[in-house]
Design a protein around this motif. Structure first.
Motif, PDB file in Angstrom:
ATOM      1  N   ASP A  70       7.847   3.630 -22.430  1.00 20.33           N
ATOM      2  CA  ASP A  70       7.383   3.576 -21.038  1.00 20.33           C
ATOM      3  C   ASP A  70       7.984   4.750 -20.251  1.00 20.33           C
ATOM      4  N   PRO A  71       7.164   5.670 -19.775  1.00 21.34           N
ATOM      5  CA  PRO A  71       7.717   6.842 -19.069  1.00 21.34           C
ATOM      6  C   PRO A  71       8.465   6.498 -17.786  1.00 21.34           C
ATOM      7  N   ASN A  72       8.185   5.316 -17.224  1.00 18.12           N
ATOM      8  CA  ASN A  72       8.879   4.918 -15.993  1.00 18.12           C
ATOM      9  C   ASN A  72      10.378   4.723 -16.194  1.00 18.12           C
ATOM     10  N   LEU A  73      10.795   4.618 -17.429  1.00 24.49           N
ATOM     11  CA  LEU A  73      12.229   4.416 -17.695  1.00 24.49           C
ATOM     12  C   LEU A  73      13.021   5.724 -17.590  1.00 24.49           C
ATOM     13  N   TYR A  74      12.316   6.826 -17.519  1.00 24.03           N
ATOM     14  CA  TYR A  74      13.003   8.124 -17.607  1.00 24.03           C
ATOM     15  C   TYR A  74      12.702   9.014 -16.390  1.00 24.03           C
ATOM     16  N   ASP A  75      13.669   9.898 -16.106  1.00 22.58           N
ATOM     17  CA  ASP A  75      13.458  10.904 -15.057  1.00 22.58           C
ATOM     18  C   ASP A  75      12.799  12.144 -15.633  1.00 22.58           C
ATOM     19  N   GLN A 120      18.843   1.646 -14.641  1.00 20.55           N
ATOM     20  CA  GLN A 120      17.597   2.010 -13.961  1.00 20.55           C
ATOM     21  C   GLN A 120      17.765   2.152 -12.452  1.00 20.55           C
ATOM     22  N   LYS A 121      18.671   1.334 -11.869  1.00 21.38           N
ATOM     23  CA  LYS A 121      18.794   1.347 -10.409  1.00 21.38           C
ATOM     24  C   LYS A 121      19.983   2.172  -9.946  1.00 21.38           C
ATOM     25  N   SER A 155      21.146   5.815  -9.037  1.00 20.10           N
ATOM     26  CA  SER A 155      20.490   7.098  -8.757  1.00 20.10           C
ATOM     27  C   SER A 155      21.197   8.299  -9.361  1.00 20.10           C
ATOM     28  N   THR A 196      17.031   2.164  -2.137  1.00 16.32           N
ATOM     29  CA  THR A 196      16.389   2.215  -3.458  1.00 16.32           C
ATOM     30  C   THR A 196      16.806   3.518  -4.119  1.00 16.32           C
ATOM     31  N   LYS A 245      18.094  10.187 -16.510  1.00 15.42           N
ATOM     32  CA  LYS A 245      17.645   9.587 -17.762  1.00 15.42           C
ATOM     33  C   LYS A 245      16.599  10.478 -18.444  1.00 15.42           C
ATOM     34  N   ALA A 292      14.809   5.781  -5.288  1.00 16.74           N
ATOM     35  CA  ALA A 292      13.964   6.862  -4.769  1.00 16.74           C
ATOM     36  C   ALA A 292      14.474   7.337  -3.403  1.00 16.74           C
TER      37      ALA A 292
END
Lengths: 128, 277
Positions: free
Chosen positions: B157-162, B100-101, B103, A87, B107, A89
């Motif tokens: 949506d804050p989950n879209l960003y680092d 998004q996936k 690493s 993943t 973002k 993370a």
């Protein structure tokens, strides 16, 4: 410099280790194979390996602990994570904690050889 | 050796930050204009038509005309293949779900107070605050609705960003602080590419390339790829399922890097009923 790279290979699935060991030996590495992460951890505490290849999801001890121990023993050791449950993370955690690389399963022997060659190169072994 | 993506509302100085970050890091700068220009060259669609596709807001992607659905697929394809490079700072929201996936993509979202953005626009464009307000609010809504319809994401949506940076009043020192934060964060080892993340971006790019190749047959297909193995999910009326699957397979096998193709054709119940079959 030694002629051969010392590699510790750890995967709790015997089939994975048994398949990868000859691949690594063929390119001139000395490989110690472990299925039990606790035994591997003890060995890492005893000996500085050039490269540690470890699975992540294992019972009792996970790959991140192996990574941390290996890096604590020697910050020169290159730790390569192999996992079937990659993943974002996990990848970031592994890199943050000093992993050299991470490969998602399934992978081919060529994929592993290529990563080992990169690790060997960064350790100063040019002819792998 | 990383990729930075920066999204921001209009007049937040996001583009300026992205360009400055690229310059300081000696990375390549890219934005939607560059992507559209490449799409236009490769797929022969005018940049003005592509730009309209990015402005028009359907209630969902399925409500777009087939041509516009194809444009989106072409844009996604060029964007994801652009991401195969490293050392890029990309400014814009195009393609956000695809990275998004991955690493090694860092973002970043830049936010600023609406009132400050309005003042910024009024000052830059020499217009009244009232006029500036209308434009900024309209552009915000447009961008948000477009992303929701086309990508099914909420840009807030804050989950879209680092990393989300509030650049306060958009003064020079706010911009400089944001820049410093981005540059120092991207140097973290966790944003460095690795075999796994490079494979992820290759898979995503391949899936988009397959969608582009088959866009004239069916722009609604779903595609997954892994190391040259391609899985295509589509729908067809029962009578035509086999032919459609075969046609797709033959076209996709010609793409460089494709080793194996599997096509799964579901019965298209709606068309079957509509055609009385």
């Amino acid at each position: 410099m030694k002629e051969k790279l010392d590699i510790l290979l750890l995967d709790d699935e015997a089939i994975v280790g048994n398949r990868l060991k000859p691949v690594l030996e063929k390119v001139g590495c000395d490989v110690e194979l472990f299925e039990d992460p606790k035994k591997a951890l003890n060995r890492i505490r005893e000996k500085k390996f050039d490269i540690v290849i470890t699975d992540i999801m294992m019972p009792d001890v996970n790959g991140i602990q192996i990574l941390e121990e290996a890096r604590e023993k020697s910050d020169i050791t290159k730790v390569i994570i192999i996992t079937g449950y990659a993943t974002v993370a996990m990848a970031r955690e592994a890199m943050d904690k000093g992993a050299f690389d991470m490969i998602a399963k399934p992978f081919t022997p060529d994929d592993l050889r290529s990563v080992i060659a990169k690790a060997a190169d960064s350790l100063g072994y040019k002819k792998l | 050796m990383s990729i930075i993506t920066i999204t921001a509302g209009s007049y937040s100085n996001g583009k300026q930050i992205a360009k400055s970050a690229a310059k300081r890091l000696k990375y390549e700068y890219a934005d939607s204009e560059i992507i559209l220009s490449l799409v236009s060259k490769e797929f022969g669609v005018s940049e003005s038509k592509l730009a309209r596709t990015l402005k028009d807001i359907p209630s969902s992607i399925g409500m777009f005309s087939q041509a516009k659905q194809q444009h989106i697929i072409y844009i996604d394809t060029v964007f994801t293949e652009y991401m195969l490079k490293n050392n890029i700072v990309y400014y814009g929201a195009i393609g956000l779900p695809f990275i998004q996936k991955i690493s090694h993509v860092f973002k970043v979202q830049i936010i600023a107070a609406l009132e400050d953005r309005i003042k910024n626009k009024a000052k830059l464009d020499g217009e009244s605050q009232e006029k500036a307000r209308k434009t900024v609010v309209k552009e915000d809504n447009q961008q948000k609705k477009w992303a929701a319809a086309v990508y099914d994401i909420d840009l807030t949506d804050p989950n879209l960003y680092d990393l989300i940076i509030n650049i306060g009043h958009i003064q020079d020192d706010d911009v400089e602080n944001a820049l410093q934060t981005i540059i120092s964060t991207v140097e973290h080892k966790k944003f460095q590419p690795m075999t796994y993340s490079l494979r992820c971006v290759k898979n995503v790019a391949m899936s988009c390339r397959v969608r582009a190749t088959l866009a004239d047959i069916d722009p609604k297909i779903q595609v997954k790829s892994d190391k040259g193995t391609v899985y295509i999910y589509t729908k067809a009326i029962k009578k035509k399922a086999q032919d459609k699957g075969l046609e797709m397979k033959q076209k996709v096998m010609r793409i460089e890097g494709v080793k194996h193709v599997e096509v799964y054709v579901d019965n298209d119940l709606f068309s079957t009923v509509a055609h009385g079959q």
